[in-house]
Design a protein around this motif. Sequence first.
Motif, mmCIF file in Angstrom:
data_model
loop_
_atom_site.group_PDB
_atom_site.id
_atom_site.type_symbol
_atom_site.label_atom_id
_atom_site.label_comp_id
_atom_site.label_asym_id
_atom_site.label_seq_id
_atom_site.Cartn_x
_atom_site.Cartn_y
_atom_site.Cartn_z
ATOM 1 N N VAL A 107 5.190 36.479 -14.523
ATOM 2 C CA VAL A 107 4.233 35.569 -13.870
ATOM 3 C C VAL A 107 4.943 34.278 -13.457
ATOM 4 O O VAL A 107 4.703 33.740 -12.375
ATOM 5 N N GLN A 108 5.845 33.826 -14.316
ATOM 6 C CA GLN A 108 6.565 32.586 -13.987
ATOM 7 C C GLN A 108 7.363 32.736 -12.696
ATOM 8 O O GLN A 108 7.469 31.799 -11.910
ATOM 9 N N MET A 109 7.917 33.918 -12.500
ATOM 10 C CA MET A 109 8.670 34.142 -11.257
ATOM 11 C C MET A 109 7.717 34.189 -10.062
ATOM 12 O O MET A 109 8.052 33.728 -8.968
ATOM 13 N N LEU A 110 6.518 34.731 -10.282
ATOM 14 C CA LEU A 110 5.557 34.838 -9.177
ATOM 15 C C LEU A 110 5.061 33.462 -8.731
ATOM 16 O O LEU A 110 4.688 33.281 -7.571
ATOM 17 N N ILE A 111 5.024 32.514 -9.659
ATOM 18 C CA ILE A 111 4.470 31.201 -9.279
ATOM 19 C C ILE A 111 5.555 30.180 -8.951
ATOM 20 O O ILE A 111 5.265 28.985 -8.863
ATOM 21 N N VAL A 112 6.765 30.661 -8.728
ATOM 22 C CA VAL A 112 7.837 29.736 -8.314
ATOM 23 C C VAL A 112 7.462 28.953 -7.040
ATOM 24 O O VAL A 112 7.751 27.760 -6.954
ATOM 25 N N PRO A 113 6.789 29.582 -6.032
ATOM 26 C CA PRO A 113 6.400 28.771 -4.857
ATOM 27 C C PRO A 113 5.521 27.572 -5.239
ATOM 28 O O PRO A 113 5.680 26.485 -4.676
ATOM 29 N N LEU A 114 4.630 27.772 -6.201
ATOM 30 C CA LEU A 114 3.794 26.641 -6.649
ATOM 31 C C LEU A 114 4.657 25.580 -7.323
ATOM 32 O O LEU A 114 4.443 24.385 -7.140
ATOM 33 N N TYR A 115 5.649 26.053 -8.099
ATOM 34 C CA TYR A 115 6.548 25.105 -8.757
ATOM 35 C C TYR A 115 7.383 24.338 -7.724
ATOM 36 O O TYR A 115 7.718 23.172 -7.927
ATOM 37 N N LEU A 126 0.804 -1.223 0.000
ATOM 38 C CA LEU A 126 0.000 0.000 0.000
ATOM 39 C C LEU A 126 0.840 1.277 0.000
ATOM 40 O O LEU A 126 0.395 2.311 -0.470
ATOM 41 N N MET A 127 2.064 1.175 0.563
ATOM 42 C CA MET A 127 2.862 2.411 0.683
ATOM 43 C C MET A 127 3.140 3.058 -0.685
ATOM 44 O O MET A 127 2.896 4.267 -0.856
ATOM 45 N N PRO A 128 3.651 2.278 -1.658
ATOM 46 C CA PRO A 128 3.863 2.925 -2.966
ATOM 47 C C PRO A 128 2.570 3.445 -3.574
ATOM 48 O O PRO A 128 2.574 4.491 -4.247
ATOM 49 N N PHE A 129 1.467 2.745 -3.304
ATOM 50 C CA PHE A 129 0.191 3.212 -3.856
ATOM 51 C C PHE A 129 -0.141 4.602 -3.333
ATOM 52 O O PHE A 129 -0.440 5.523 -4.107
ATOM 53 N N TRP A 130 -0.048 4.765 -2.005
ATOM 54 C CA TRP A 130 -0.417 6.070 -1.436
ATOM 55 C C TRP A 130 0.569 7.162 -1.832
ATOM 56 O O TRP A 130 0.185 8.301 -2.078
ATOM 57 N N LEU A 131 1.853 6.790 -1.892
ATOM 58 C CA LEU A 131 2.855 7.792 -2.296
ATOM 59 C C LEU A 131 2.605 8.250 -3.736
ATOM 60 O O LEU A 131 2.629 9.453 -4.029
ATOM 61 N N VAL A 132 2.358 7.281 -4.610
ATOM 62 C CA VAL A 132 2.128 7.629 -6.016
ATOM 63 C C VAL A 132 0.826 8.423 -6.153
ATOM 64 O O VAL A 132 0.770 9.431 -6.872
ATOM 65 N N ALA A 133 -0.204 7.985 -5.438
ATOM 66 C CA ALA A 133 -1.495 8.685 -5.524
ATOM 67 C C ALA A 133 -1.346 10.129 -5.044
ATOM 68 O O ALA A 133 -1.802 11.072 -5.723
ATOM 69 N N PHE A 134 -0.677 10.299 -3.906
ATOM 70 C CA PHE A 134 -0.486 11.653 -3.377
ATOM 71 C C PHE A 134 0.338 12.491 -4.352
ATOM 72 O O PHE A 134 -0.019 13.630 -4.673
ATOM 73 N N GLY A 135 1.449 11.907 -4.812
ATOM 74 C CA GLY A 135 2.341 12.648 -5.713
ATOM 75 C C GLY A 135 1.636 13.060 -6.996
ATOM 76 O O GLY A 135 1.737 14.211 -7.428
ATOM 77 N N ALA A 136 0.920 12.122 -7.600
ATOM 78 C CA ALA A 136 0.286 12.406 -8.896
ATOM 79 C C ALA A 136 -0.823 13.447 -8.752
ATOM 80 O O ALA A 136 -0.860 14.431 -9.505
ATOM 81 N N LEU A 137 -1.699 13.239 -7.780
ATOM 82 C CA LEU A 137 -2.833 14.163 -7.641
ATOM 83 C C LEU A 137 -2.371 15.544 -7.194
ATOM 84 O O LEU A 137 -2.832 16.564 -7.712
ATOM 85 N N THR A 138 -1.445 15.566 -6.224
ATOM 86 C CA THR A 138 -0.965 16.867 -5.727
ATOM 87 C C THR A 138 -0.241 17.628 -6.830
ATOM 88 O O THR A 138 -0.444 18.836 -6.996
ATOM 89 N N SER A 139 0.612 16.918 -7.577
ATOM 90 C CA SER A 139 1.358 17.632 -8.627
ATOM 91 C C SER A 139 0.397 18.188 -9.676
ATOM 92 O O SER A 139 0.587 19.313 -10.160
ATOM 93 N N ALA A 140 -0.642 17.426 -9.995
ATOM 94 C CA ALA A 140 -1.607 17.910 -10.993
ATOM 95 C C ALA A 140 -2.389 19.111 -10.458
ATOM 96 O O ALA A 140 -2.615 20.091 -11.186
ATOM 97 N N VAL A 141 -2.776 19.042 -9.200
ATOM 98 C CA VAL A 141 -3.532 20.158 -8.614
ATOM 99 C C VAL A 141 -2.662 21.420 -8.584
ATOM 100 O O VAL A 141 -3.125 22.525 -8.903
ATOM 101 N N LEU A 142 -1.375 21.243 -8.245
ATOM 102 C CA LEU A 142 -0.481 22.407 -8.194
ATOM 103 C C LEU A 142 -0.262 22.988 -9.590
ATOM 104 O O LEU A 142 -0.205 24.211 -9.759
ATOM 105 N N LEU A 143 -0.145 22.115 -10.563
ATOM 106 C CA LEU A 143 -0.016 22.615 -11.938
ATOM 107 C C LEU A 143 -1.277 23.376 -12.347
ATOM 108 O O LEU A 143 -1.206 24.416 -13.003
ATOM 109 N N ALA A 144 -2.416 22.832 -11.943
ATOM 110 C CA ALA A 144 -3.681 23.505 -12.267
ATOM 111 C C ALA A 144 -3.733 24.879 -11.599
ATOM 112 O O ALA A 144 -4.169 25.862 -12.213
#
Lengths: 436, 259
Positions: free
Chosen positions: A393-401, A355-373
């Motif tokens: 704008v790219q410099m302003l969103i560095v924290p999101l990156y 389950l550990m890789p599942f939750w890590l991958v799920a968290f990583g994938a969903l969070t990264s997509a939400v942050l990109l959004a």
Amino acid sequence: MKHTIGQKSAHGLLATALILLIAYGLISLLVALKFLGEDGLATSFPYQNMHGSAAVLAQLCIFSGLLGGGVYMALTARDDQDVAQPALLRWVYRLWLVLVILAVLGAALGLLEGRPSLELLVPFDIALLIFLVLFMWLILSSAAKNPPVIIWSVGILAGIIGVIVGLLPYASFEAEALQRVIASGIIEYISYPLAAVALAFWLMRRFSTVTPEWVDTGVFSCAGLIAVAGALLTVQPLVNILDNDLISTVMSFGVVLIPLAYLIYAAHLYHALSNRNTATTLAAHWLALGALCWVVTALFSAINALPDLQVYIAGTRLIEAQNVLFVFGVIAVILGAANQSSAELRGSSQRVTGLMPFWLVAFGALTSAVLLACAGVVQVFMERRASIGFLDVQMLIVPLYSLWTLALIVLLIGLVIYGLSFYLRRPREGAGEVSS
Amino acid sequence: MRGIRLFFVVCLICAILIVALPIFSFISSSPPEQNQAVLHGQHIWEANNCAGCHTLYGQGGFFAPDLTHIYSQRGETYIREFLFNPNAFHPASARQMPRFSLTQSERDDLLLFLAAVDQNATSFPPQMINVSGGLNTVVDAVPAASQAVEEVPDDPAEAGRFWFVRPPAICGTCHSLEPDVVLVGPSLAGVASRAETRVDGQSAEEYLRNSILHPSEYVVEGFNDVMQKNFGDVLTADQINDLVAFLLTQTENDTEAGA
């Protein structure tokens, strides 16, 4: 029990997909680092090469996974647990590995520049085309009457058409832009999900008590809707290229049809998840993650289906969030298939990767997509509405990156743990009977 | 089961029609034959994988600015100079563009390609996407290519006016000469009058020269320190002198300030 050539090839293809996926995760992380502030390797290690390499790895990873899943799906429909032409499959599988190695080397050496949407160079695309035809023929000749196999084949056929469209000559830059959007759209939004949905319905029978008739009906109805949704997703970007009211009208249907298609698929999956059998593999978990990714993407896509909004969103990270999450839905299905097939080849329906890789991958994938959004939303308002310059704008969103990069690190860790578990608990000959 | 298979086939036909629709629409609109130079420019665009970083019509990489209308935004002269030495233009940015070794004719064809894209894109984007700064009126500031080969005037102030809107200085990209019109940096209308009072102990000339060579030493209130820092390397001593001479003519009473 000795494994058949079909079983070995299917496992090998899924393992190849996993290795390519980890490599893709690593390159994606390096790509993400280039979005953070100062970059000492800005010109010596150019973004476009890394970005192109990541796309090559993703495409090969997904095709390897879908082909591996297809082979395994076909052989489980047969009594001898092998495909109809095992000797041919053995050679096609080996040559596929050669293509993968050459393509990865080409990408690493920066030799695959110039075709950003399709990524592979023309000779590679032609080779890919031949392999897809061969695999499709091998699998159809082994289990032609099995509904999930039929849908899988339609998905691979769509991939073949997508590659052919990308190879056609063009006479103007508008034609080339149109061709590129359609070719990549057919591959990404029609071919991948159709083949993945076929795999998903096949998997549902492995972990659920649903009947074969229910699976056969479900796979046809969902695949039909997903094909229409994929076509609507494919034409979405064209509104920026062709000034045509008819296209705008057609793509507007996507507001309803795209989410509807994926919600109906999710409802089918929910039914299967509600009626579990005794299998304890994590295939169900991965399918649920895949469905979540697709439903979220479908909701993004419904917004993008409005022509008046699409022109503001095109070229922002919101579109990338949509693409990444959609592709990750496909990858989740492949990981589920890898999990299930590996467990069965080990002679049990027990967990292989934990389950550990599942939750890590799920968290990583969903969070990264939400942050990109989120980055995309900021871009739309600041860059497209308030006319603040792209670079500012790219410099302003560095924290999101920065957060996006952290999410990708979590995703990569999850994938590496999945890969290690997959390797350590790999099927060994003589381990036991294969369940069918 | 037959019914559901029929449903699938109908859906598949609908999907094919949806994808085929734009293709037929495009073919029936009978687009004009493409100029060979434009096609060559497109080939250069692809061969150098420009779309790996940039977008056209919103399609491509997400790393660098959209270039759909860069031709009309920046003008030919600016783009030509930019392609020759990209890192001289945005040295403060973390996004450094690789310097591609393009020949003169390749640059010409690439420019033709960008001009064709600019002309073709009528629906995207709904409003200009700027590369940097707030607004963009560079179209007016950058002269046509034919003017770039004009001789530099002998008079220092006129020579400064010449360089103000031309590479390598091209100050007009970020600074307006219209009172209260802010592009990226402050308007330079009447700057000669203000320059005397900016920094204690510095004359107007010293302040202006210092602002070109060391822009971070004094940043006008309300603005960020984003000005290019390498003008000392990019400009010759004569060019700097000419620019200072020109800016000293921009007094508040000078009717030319709004020119």
